[in-house]
Design a protein around this motif. Structure first.
Motif, PDB file in Angstrom:
ATOM      1  N   VAL A  26      55.192  54.818  44.088  1.00 55.81           N
ATOM      2  CA  VAL A  26      55.376  54.841  46.086  1.00 55.81           C
ATOM      3  C   VAL A  26      54.052  53.666  45.769  1.00 55.81           C
ATOM      4  CG1 VAL A  26      54.535  55.891  47.695  1.00 55.81           C
ATOM      5  CG2 VAL A  26      55.411  57.220  45.852  1.00 55.81           C
ATOM      6  N   PHE A  27      54.265  52.493  46.964  1.00 55.67           N
ATOM      7  CA  PHE A  27      53.537  51.714  46.851  1.00 55.67           C
ATOM      8  C   PHE A  27      52.931  51.903  48.583  1.00 55.67           C
ATOM      9  CE2 PHE A  27      56.360  50.543  43.521  1.00 55.67           C
ATOM     10  CZ  PHE A  27      55.352  49.933  42.525  1.00 55.67           C
ATOM     11  N   VAL A  28      52.142  51.612  49.012  1.00 55.01           N
ATOM     12  CA  VAL A  28      51.703  51.409  50.339  1.00 55.01           C
ATOM     13  C   VAL A  28      50.823  50.510  50.260  1.00 55.01           C
ATOM     14  CG1 VAL A  28      49.429  53.025  51.743  1.00 55.01           C
ATOM     15  CG2 VAL A  28      50.749  54.159  50.025  1.00 55.01           C
ATOM     16  N   ALA A  29      51.010  50.296  51.742  1.00 51.82           N
ATOM     17  CA  ALA A  29      50.280  48.539  51.898  1.00 51.82           C
ATOM     18  C   ALA A  29      49.432  48.821  52.377  1.00 51.82           C
ATOM     19  CB  ALA A  29      51.650  48.129  53.249  1.00 51.82           C
ATOM     20  N   GLY A  30      48.384  47.700  53.179  1.00 56.23           N
ATOM     21  CA  GLY A  30      47.220  47.787  52.583  1.00 56.23           C
ATOM     22  C   GLY A  30      47.047  48.372  54.184  1.00 56.23           C
ATOM     23  N   GLN A  31      45.767  49.262  54.748  1.00 56.31           N
ATOM     24  CA  GLN A  31      45.726  50.011  55.647  1.00 56.31           C
ATOM     25  C   GLN A  31      44.205  50.329  56.107  1.00 56.31           C
ATOM     26  OE1 GLN A  31      47.929  51.870  56.548  1.00 56.31           O
ATOM     27  NE2 GLN A  31      49.531  51.313  55.318  1.00 56.31           N
ATOM     28  N   ILE A  32      43.888  49.574  57.318  1.00 56.67           N
ATOM     29  CA  ILE A  32      42.612  49.976  57.561  1.00 56.67           C
ATOM     30  C   ILE A  32      42.213  50.454  59.050  1.00 56.67           C
ATOM     31  CG2 ILE A  32      42.555  47.050  57.429  1.00 56.67           C
ATOM     32  CD1 ILE A  32      43.467  46.807  60.332  1.00 56.67           C
ATOM     33  N   GLY A  33      40.547  50.296  59.340  1.00 53.82           N
ATOM     34  CA  GLY A  33      40.468  51.662  59.937  1.00 53.82           C
ATOM     35  C   GLY A  33      41.244  52.135  61.032  1.00 53.82           C
ATOM     36  N   TRP A  34      42.155  51.837  61.784  1.00 53.78           N
ATOM     37  CA  TRP A  34      41.774  52.524  62.633  1.00 53.78           C
ATOM     38  C   TRP A  34      42.682  53.088  62.710  1.00 53.78           C
ATOM     39  CZ3 TRP A  34      45.409  46.658  64.495  1.00 53.78           C
ATOM     40  CH2 TRP A  34      45.963  47.142  63.229  1.00 53.78           C
ATOM     41  N   ASP A  35      43.371  54.182  63.929  1.00 62.52           N
ATOM     42  CA  ASP A  35      43.988  55.469  63.760  1.00 62.52           C
ATOM     43  C   ASP A  35      45.112  55.178  64.614  1.00 62.52           C
ATOM     44  OD1 ASP A  35      43.973  54.943  66.631  1.00 62.52           O
ATOM     45  OD2 ASP A  35      42.641  56.396  67.142  1.00 62.52           O
ATOM     46  N   GLU A  36      46.061  55.944  64.557  1.00 62.33           N
ATOM     47  CA  GLU A  36      47.536  56.040  64.644  1.00 62.33           C
ATOM     48  C   GLU A  36      47.207  55.027  66.383  1.00 62.33           C
ATOM     49  OE1 GLU A  36      46.258  59.649  66.353  1.00 62.33           O
ATOM     50  OE2 GLU A  36      46.113  59.005  64.665  1.00 62.33           O
ATOM     51  N   THR A  37      46.913  55.233  67.606  1.00 67.51           N
ATOM     52  CA  THR A  37      47.032  54.355  67.821  1.00 67.51           C
ATOM     53  C   THR A  37      47.035  52.709  68.021  1.00 67.51           C
ATOM     54  OG1 THR A  37      44.867  54.739  68.948  1.00 67.51           O
ATOM     55  CG2 THR A  37      46.484  56.585  69.663  1.00 67.51           C
ATOM     56  N   GLY A  38      46.398  52.564  67.214  1.00 68.37           N
ATOM     57  CA  GLY A  38      45.728  51.148  66.603  1.00 68.37           C
ATOM     58  C   GLY A  38      44.507  51.140  67.225  1.00 68.37           C
ATOM     59  N   ALA A  39      43.578  52.302  67.543  1.00 69.62           N
ATOM     60  CA  ALA A  39      42.294  51.999  67.902  1.00 69.62           C
ATOM     61  C   ALA A  39      40.837  51.672  66.832  1.00 69.62           C
ATOM     62  CB  ALA A  39      41.921  52.833  68.566  1.00 69.62           C
ATOM     63  N   PHE A  40      40.106  51.488  66.215  1.00 73.59           N
ATOM     64  CA  PHE A  40      39.069  51.490  64.858  1.00 73.59           C
ATOM     65  C   PHE A  40      38.218  52.865  65.391  1.00 73.59           C
ATOM     66  CE2 PHE A  40      40.876  46.927  64.281  1.00 73.59           C
ATOM     67  CZ  PHE A  40      40.566  47.255  62.819  1.00 73.59           C
ATOM     68  N   VAL A  41      38.366  53.703  64.391  1.00 70.13           N
ATOM     69  CA  VAL A  41      37.614  54.401  64.801  1.00 70.13           C
ATOM     70  C   VAL A  41      35.654  54.488  64.994  1.00 70.13           C
ATOM     71  CG1 VAL A  41      39.353  55.937  63.515  1.00 70.13           C
ATOM     72  CG2 VAL A  41      37.361  54.729  62.381  1.00 70.13           C
ATOM     73  N   SER A  42      35.686  53.262  64.091  1.00 74.78           N
ATOM     74  CA  SER A  42      34.008  52.793  64.315  1.00 74.78           C
ATOM     75  C   SER A  42      33.789  50.924  63.921  1.00 74.78           C
ATOM     76  CB  SER A  42      33.116  53.661  63.298  1.00 74.78           C
ATOM     77  OG  SER A  42      32.260  53.003  63.247  1.00 74.78           O
ATOM     78  N   ASP A  43      32.893  50.707  63.671  1.00 71.72           N
ATOM     79  CA  ASP A  43      32.225  49.410  63.495  1.00 71.72           C
ATOM     80  C   ASP A  43      31.281  49.383  62.125  1.00 71.72           C
ATOM     81  OD1 ASP A  43      33.436  47.662  65.405  1.00 71.72           O
ATOM     82  OD2 ASP A  43      31.946  47.614  67.052  1.00 71.72           O
ATOM     83  N   GLU A  44      31.946  50.349  61.266  1.00 73.04           N
ATOM     84  CA  GLU A  44      30.725  50.725  60.301  1.00 73.04           C
ATOM     85  C   GLU A  44      31.647  51.040  58.797  1.00 73.04           C
ATOM     86  OE1 GLU A  44      27.407  54.326  60.974  1.00 73.04           O
ATOM     87  OE2 GLU A  44      27.176  52.471  62.888  1.00 73.04           O
ATOM     88  N   LEU A  45      31.452  50.610  58.027  1.00 73.12           N
ATOM     89  CA  LEU A  45      31.831  50.456  57.155  1.00 73.12           C
ATOM     90  C   LEU A  45      32.681  51.657  56.412  1.00 73.12           C
ATOM     91  CD1 LEU A  45      33.388  49.170  54.021  1.00 73.12           C
ATOM     92  CD2 LEU A  45      31.366  48.812  53.480  1.00 73.12           C
ATOM     93  N   ALA A  46      32.068  53.075  56.296  1.00 72.30           N
ATOM     94  CA  ALA A  46      32.181  53.812  55.372  1.00 72.30           C
ATOM     95  C   ALA A  46      33.464  54.870  56.591  1.00 72.30           C
ATOM     96  CB  ALA A  46      31.020  54.985  55.139  1.00 72.30           C
ATOM     97  N   PRO A  47      33.062  54.632  58.027  1.00 70.68           N
ATOM     98  CA  PRO A  47      33.992  55.236  58.732  1.00 70.68           C
ATOM     99  C   PRO A  47      35.169  54.633  58.906  1.00 70.68           C
ATOM    100  CG  PRO A  47      31.992  55.373  59.875  1.00 70.68           C
ATOM    101  CD  PRO A  47      31.645  54.683  58.728  1.00 70.68           C
ATOM    102  N   GLN A  48      35.440  53.186  58.901  1.00 70.86           N
ATOM    103  CA  GLN A  48      36.333  52.486  58.355  1.00 70.86           C
ATOM    104  C   GLN A  48      37.139  52.937  57.917  1.00 70.86           C
ATOM    105  OE1 GLN A  48      37.195  48.801  59.237  1.00 70.86           O
ATOM    106  NE2 GLN A  48      35.676  49.040  61.207  1.00 70.86           N
ATOM    107  N   LEU A  49      36.370  52.852  56.103  1.00 69.39           N
ATOM    108  CA  LEU A  49      36.953  53.434  54.911  1.00 69.39           C
ATOM    109  C   LEU A  49      37.565  55.084  55.044  1.00 69.39           C
ATOM    110  CD1 LEU A  49      35.915  52.859  51.414  1.00 69.39           C
ATOM    111  CD2 LEU A  49      35.793  55.411  51.696  1.00 69.39           C
ATOM    112  N   GLU A  50      36.612  56.155  55.674  1.00 67.17           N
ATOM    113  CA  GLU A  50      37.417  56.809  55.003  1.00 67.17           C
ATOM    114  C   GLU A  50      38.567  56.813  56.094  1.00 67.17           C
ATOM    115  OE1 GLU A  50      36.443  61.785  57.032  1.00 67.17           O
ATOM    116  OE2 GLU A  50      35.084  60.395  56.884  1.00 67.17           O
TER     117      GLU A  50
END
Length: 128
Positions: A26-50
């Motif tokens: 199973v190959f998963v494309a690059g995922q970033i720190g936004w939620d299912e609506t396309g909104a970023f959860v934070s501008d900090e690294l750790a919350p984006q990583l989570e």
């Protein structure tokens, strides 16, 4: 799955030197720190990583897979310095999603990601 650890090498912390596995890939494309609506959860690294890891796990679930099936992660970060200065928070965020499963992993600093607010992008490979 079997972790690969050459004799005499120091034990890695938070990743494996290699993983041996057989099964369905199973190959998963690059995922970033936004939620299912396309909104970023934070501008900090750790919350984006989570959030990026939560996104990886959501894609894995579509293949009836989970964090325990991940054999390789590649992290692209926009700031090596920010990554290194927030290792404690990064580790906490990682364990909140992935538990104590540590696959083969690489972290690469990049000058930018396509989404300008993104601080991290994570690709995954899993074997089910």
């Amino acid at each position: 799955m079997r972790r690969l650890q050459p004799p005499g090498w120091p034990a890695p912390r938070g990743y494996a030197n290699g993983i041996e596995a057989s099964g369905r890939l199973v190959f998963v494309a690059g995922q970033i720190g936004w939620d299912e609506t396309g909104a970023f959860v934070s501008d900090e690294l750790a919350p984006q990583l989570e959030q990026a890891l939560r996104n990886v796990v959501a894609v894995l679930a579509e293949a009836d897979a989970g964090p325990e099936h991940v054999v390789r992660l590649t992290w692209f970060v926009t700031s090596r310095d920010e990554y290194l200065s927030s290792l404690r928070q990064v580790g906490e965020a990682y364990r909140a999603v992935m538990g104590r499963h540590f696959p083969a992993m690489s972290v690469v600093e990049v000058s930018a990601l396509v989404e300008s607010r993104a601080k991290i992008e994570i690709e995954a490979t899993a074997v089910v």
